[in-house]
Design an enzyme around this catalytic site. Structure first.
Site, PDB file in Angstrom:
ATOM      1  N   HIS A  74       3.641  11.123   5.804  1.00 36.40           N
ATOM      2  CA  HIS A  74       2.901  11.170   7.103  1.00 36.40           C
ATOM      3  C   HIS A  74       3.916  10.475   8.371  1.00 36.40           C
ATOM      4  O   HIS A  74       4.662   9.281   7.987  1.00 36.40           O
ATOM      5  CB  HIS A  74       1.645  10.105   6.872  1.00 36.40           C
ATOM      6  CG  HIS A  74       0.866  10.836   6.211  1.00 36.40           C
ATOM      7  ND1 HIS A  74      -0.326  10.281   5.673  1.00 36.40           N
ATOM      8  CD2 HIS A  74       0.409  12.288   5.952  1.00 36.40           C
ATOM      9  CE1 HIS A  74      -1.193  11.047   5.121  1.00 36.40           C
ATOM     10  NE2 HIS A  74      -0.832  12.441   5.274  1.00 36.40           N
ATOM     11  N   THR A 118      -6.332   7.179   6.900  1.00 32.78           N
ATOM     12  CA  THR A 118      -6.559   7.319   5.604  1.00 32.78           C
ATOM     13  C   THR A 118      -6.700   6.065   4.717  1.00 32.78           C
ATOM     14  O   THR A 118      -6.835   6.275   3.424  1.00 32.78           O
ATOM     15  CB  THR A 118      -5.780   8.625   4.641  1.00 32.78           C
ATOM     16  OG1 THR A 118      -4.484   7.964   4.402  1.00 32.78           O
ATOM     17  CG2 THR A 118      -5.590   9.767   5.431  1.00 32.78           C
ATOM     18  N   THR A 119      -6.516   5.088   5.422  1.00 33.16           N
ATOM     19  CA  THR A 119      -6.322   3.705   4.757  1.00 33.16           C
ATOM     20  C   THR A 119      -7.563   2.757   5.706  1.00 33.16           C
ATOM     21  O   THR A 119      -7.451   3.326   6.920  1.00 33.16           O
ATOM     22  CB  THR A 119      -5.042   2.895   4.967  1.00 33.16           C
ATOM     23  OG1 THR A 119      -4.672   2.917   6.064  1.00 33.16           O
ATOM     24  CG2 THR A 119      -4.105   3.685   4.107  1.00 33.16           C
ATOM     25  N   HIS A 127       2.700   9.026   0.439  1.00 30.64           N
ATOM     26  CA  HIS A 127       1.414   9.089  -0.710  1.00 30.64           C
ATOM     27  C   HIS A 127       1.906   9.684  -1.801  1.00 30.64           C
ATOM     28  O   HIS A 127       2.455  10.630  -1.589  1.00 30.64           O
ATOM     29  CB  HIS A 127       0.104   9.431  -0.254  1.00 30.64           C
ATOM     30  CG  HIS A 127      -0.330   8.793   1.167  1.00 30.64           C
ATOM     31  ND1 HIS A 127      -1.205   7.744   1.313  1.00 30.64           N
ATOM     32  CD2 HIS A 127      -0.177   9.134   2.512  1.00 30.64           C
ATOM     33  CE1 HIS A 127      -1.310   7.430   2.561  1.00 30.64           C
ATOM     34  NE2 HIS A 127      -0.865   8.314   3.131  1.00 30.64           N
ATOM     35  N   HIS A 179       0.697  -1.329  -0.180  1.00 30.24           N
ATOM     36  CA  HIS A 179       0.078  -0.039  -0.060  1.00 30.24           C
ATOM     37  C   HIS A 179       0.683   1.250   0.144  1.00 30.24           C
ATOM     38  O   HIS A 179       0.639   2.121  -0.450  1.00 30.24           O
ATOM     39  CB  HIS A 179      -0.746  -0.152   1.205  1.00 30.24           C
ATOM     40  CG  HIS A 179      -1.588  -1.200   1.387  1.00 30.24           C
ATOM     41  ND1 HIS A 179      -2.620  -1.721   0.677  1.00 30.24           N
ATOM     42  CD2 HIS A 179      -1.739  -2.086   2.523  1.00 30.24           C
ATOM     43  CE1 HIS A 179      -3.180  -2.869   1.120  1.00 30.24           C
ATOM     44  NE2 HIS A 179      -2.574  -3.217   2.198  1.00 30.24           N
ATOM     45  N   HIS A 238       5.405   7.012   6.505  1.00 30.66           N
ATOM     46  CA  HIS A 238       5.128   6.263   5.138  1.00 30.66           C
ATOM     47  C   HIS A 238       4.966   7.564   4.174  1.00 30.66           C
ATOM     48  O   HIS A 238       4.620   8.637   4.611  1.00 30.66           O
ATOM     49  CB  HIS A 238       4.025   5.476   5.334  1.00 30.66           C
ATOM     50  CG  HIS A 238       2.796   6.018   5.688  1.00 30.66           C
ATOM     51  ND1 HIS A 238       2.457   5.927   6.978  1.00 30.66           N
ATOM     52  CD2 HIS A 238       1.775   6.699   4.995  1.00 30.66           C
ATOM     53  CE1 HIS A 238       1.433   6.814   7.245  1.00 30.66           C
ATOM     54  NE2 HIS A 238       1.019   7.189   6.032  1.00 30.66           N
TER      55      HIS A 238
HETATM   56  N1  LIG Z   1      -2.201   7.661   6.059  1.00 31.31           N
HETATM   57  S1  LIG Z   1      -2.415   7.009   7.581  1.00 31.31           S
HETATM   58  O1  LIG Z   1      -1.281   7.850   8.394  1.00 31.31           O
HETATM   59  O2  LIG Z   1      -3.787   7.215   8.112  1.00 31.31           O
HETATM   60  C1  LIG Z   1      -1.687   5.419   7.453  1.00 31.31           C
HETATM   61  C2  LIG Z   1      -1.652   5.144   6.354  1.00 31.31           C
HETATM   62  F1  LIG Z   1      -1.794   5.634   5.106  1.00 31.31           F
HETATM   63  C3  LIG Z   1      -0.965   3.896   6.065  1.00 31.31           C
HETATM   64  F2  LIG Z   1      -0.725   3.268   4.790  1.00 31.31           F
HETATM   65  C4  LIG Z   1      -0.478   2.993   7.127  1.00 31.31           C
HETATM   66  S2  LIG Z   1       0.299   1.548   7.026  1.00 31.31           S
HETATM   67  O3  LIG Z   1       0.445   0.778   8.177  1.00 31.31           O
HETATM   68  O4  LIG Z   1       1.514   1.852   6.283  1.00 31.31           O
HETATM   69  C5  LIG Z   1      -0.644   0.521   5.815  1.00 31.31           C
HETATM   70  C6  LIG Z   1      -1.857   0.281   6.178  1.00 31.31           C
HETATM   71  O5  LIG Z   1      -2.118  -0.044   7.583  1.00 31.31           O
HETATM   72  C7  LIG Z   1      -0.772   3.464   8.355  1.00 31.31           C
HETATM   73  N2  LIG Z   1      -0.413   2.539   9.362  1.00 31.31           N
HETATM   74  C8  LIG Z   1      -1.058   2.869  10.858  1.00 31.31           C
HETATM   75  C9  LIG Z   1      -2.367   2.444  10.954  1.00 31.31           C
HETATM   76  C10 LIG Z   1      -2.186   0.946  11.388  1.00 31.31           C
HETATM   77  C11 LIG Z   1      -0.863   0.919  11.846  1.00 31.31           C
HETATM   78  C12 LIG Z   1      -0.298  -0.037  12.760  1.00 31.31           C
HETATM   79  C13 LIG Z   1       0.999   0.077  13.080  1.00 31.31           C
HETATM   80  C14 LIG Z   1       1.834   1.207  12.801  1.00 31.31           C
HETATM   81  C15 LIG Z   1       1.238   2.083  11.915  1.00 31.31           C
HETATM   82  C16 LIG Z   1      -0.334   2.105  11.594  1.00 31.31           C
HETATM   83  C17 LIG Z   1      -1.492   4.696   8.579  1.00 31.31           C
HETATM   84  F3  LIG Z   1      -1.566   5.518   9.643  1.00 31.31           F
HETATM   85 ZN   LIG Z   2      -0.448   8.321   5.273  1.00 31.03          ZN
END
Ligand SMILES: NS(=O)(=O)c1c(F)c(F)c(S(=O)(=O)CCO)c(N[C@H]2CCc3ccccc32)c1F
Ligand SMILES: [Zn+2]
Length: 263
Positions: free
Chosen positions: A117, A198-199, A93, A66, A91
Site C-alpha cells: 500500500h 484497514t487498521t 501486509h 503492525h 507499507h
Molecule cells: N492499510 S492502510 O493503508 O489503511 C494503513 C495501514 F495498514 C497501516 F498499517 C498504517 S501505519 O501507519 O503503517 C500503522 C497503523 O497506523 C497506515 N497508516 C496511515 C494511517 C495513519 C497514518 C498517519 C501518517 C501516515 C500514514 C498513516 C495505513 F494507512
Molecule cells: Zn495497508
C-alpha cells in the site's frame, strides 16, 4: 495509542471496542468479485510523479509493530485523481511461512501472498496527512497485489535492509530508489472503490485504487518479509513474530467497484 493486534484478545474482531469506525460502513479491505464490477470510462490511467528517487535521498524504514513502513518524500504525488494526492508512506501486509497468503484485498476468491500500500493524502485540501486522515476525501491508497514468482529487484531495494527493522520501533535508513518499480507495468487497469484505513482507527477516508495486474517477488524475498520481523520490542522476553498482518474482507454493503478496463 492503545495497542491493537490482528489476532487474540485485542484482535480485529475487537477493534471496534476502542475504535468505533472499525464497525462502521465503507470499510476496507473487500473481496472484489465480478458481480460487483462496473466499467467506468472516466477512470483515467494513474499518473505517478517523482517516484524515481535519487540514491542520495534517505528514507526511513520502520517496524511499528503492525507493519513494515517506508517514509516517502512529499515531492512524490499522484496526478489524475479528483485532487492532487501527495505521498506519505508505503507499507506491506503479508501472511506467514506456512500460510503464504496475506493480501488484504481478494479478487474472485483469490488471496495473494502479500499486498503493498502506498498511502497519499489530498494535498489540494489539507496541509498534512494527520489533518486529512479522518476526512472523507482525505486519502488515496494505491494497492498492489503480490504473488510469489520471479525475483523482484525493486522490492529488493527495501528487503535488503529488513534486518535493520527486526524489532518494534527499530528503524533503518534506506537510500532512495525508483518507487515506480514497485508497481505493475500497467497503471491504466485497476479497481476503484470508496473505503477506509484497514487498521485502527479505520476512518472511512480512503479512495482505493487496487491495480488489476499483480507483481511478483521470489520465494526467498517472501520468506525474508514473513520471517525477519518481530511485533514486540527488543526488551520483550516473549518472541512474537510480525506476520499475518492482514484484515479480513469487510461487508461491501451497497458499494459498487468501478473498473477502468472492459474485459
Ligand atoms: N492499510 S492502510 O493503508 O489503511 C494503513 C495501514 F495498514 C497501516 F498499517 C498504517 S501505519 O501507519 O503503517 C500503522 C497503523 O497506523 C497506515 N497508516 C496511515 C494511517 C495513519 C497514518 C498517519 C501518517 C501516515 C500514514 C498513516 C495505513 F494507512
Ligand atoms: Zn495497508
Amino acid at each position: 495509542g492503545a495497542e491493537w493486534t490482528y489476532s487474540g484478545p485485542t484482535g480485529q474482531d475487537y477493534w471496534s471496542n476502542k475504535y468505533p469506525y472499525c464497525a462502521g460502513s465503507f470499510q476496507s479491505p473487500i473481496h472484489i468479485t465480478s458481480d460487483l464490477l462496473r466499467f467506468s470510462p472516466t477512470l483515467r490511467p494513474i499518473e505517478v510523479r517523482n517516484y524515481k528517487l535519487s540514491s542520495t535521498e534517505q528514507l526511513t524504514l520502520r517496524n511499528d509493530g503492525h507493519s513494515l513502513k517506508l517514509s516517502l518524500p512529499p515531492t512524490m504525488y499522484v496526478a489524475g485523481l479528483p485532487n492532487q494526492f501527495t505521498a506519505a508512506q508505503l507499507h506491506f501486509h503479508w501472511g506467514s511461512s506456512n500460510w503464504p497468503t496475506g493480501s488484504e484485498h481478494l479478487v474472485d476468491s483469490k488471496q495473494f501472498a502479500a499486498e503493498l500500500h502506498i498511502v497519499h493524502y489530498n494535498s489540494d485540501k489539507y496541509p498534512d496527512i494527520n489533518t486529512a486522515i479522518d476526512k472523507s476525501d482525505g486519502l488515496a491508497v494505491l494497492g498492489v497485489l503480490i504473488k510469489i514468482g520471479d525475483f523482484n529487484p525493486a522490492y529488493e531495494q527495501i528487503l535488503r535492509f529488513i534486518n535493520g527493522a527486526k524489532y518494534k520501533n527499530f528503524e533503518v535508513r534506506v537510500p532512495g530508489f525508483n518507487v515506480r518499480g514497485l508497481l505493475p507495468a500497467r497503471l491504466d487497469e485497476y479497481y476503484r472503490y470508496d473505503g477506509s484505513l484497514t487498521t485502527p482507527p479505520c476512518f472511512p477516508s480512503v479512495l482505493w485504487t487496487v491495480f488489476r495486474n499483480h507483481v511478483t517477488i521470489s520465494h526467498q524475498q517472501y520468506l525474508a518479509l514473513v520471517t525477519s520481523l518481530h511485533a514486540s520490542s527488543v526488551q520483550n522476553a516473549e518472541v512474537t513474530p510480525l506476520n499475518n498482518n492482514f484484515r479480513k474482507p469487510q461487508p461491501i454493503d451497497s458499494r459498487v467497484v468501478l473498473v477502468s478496463f472492459k474485459e
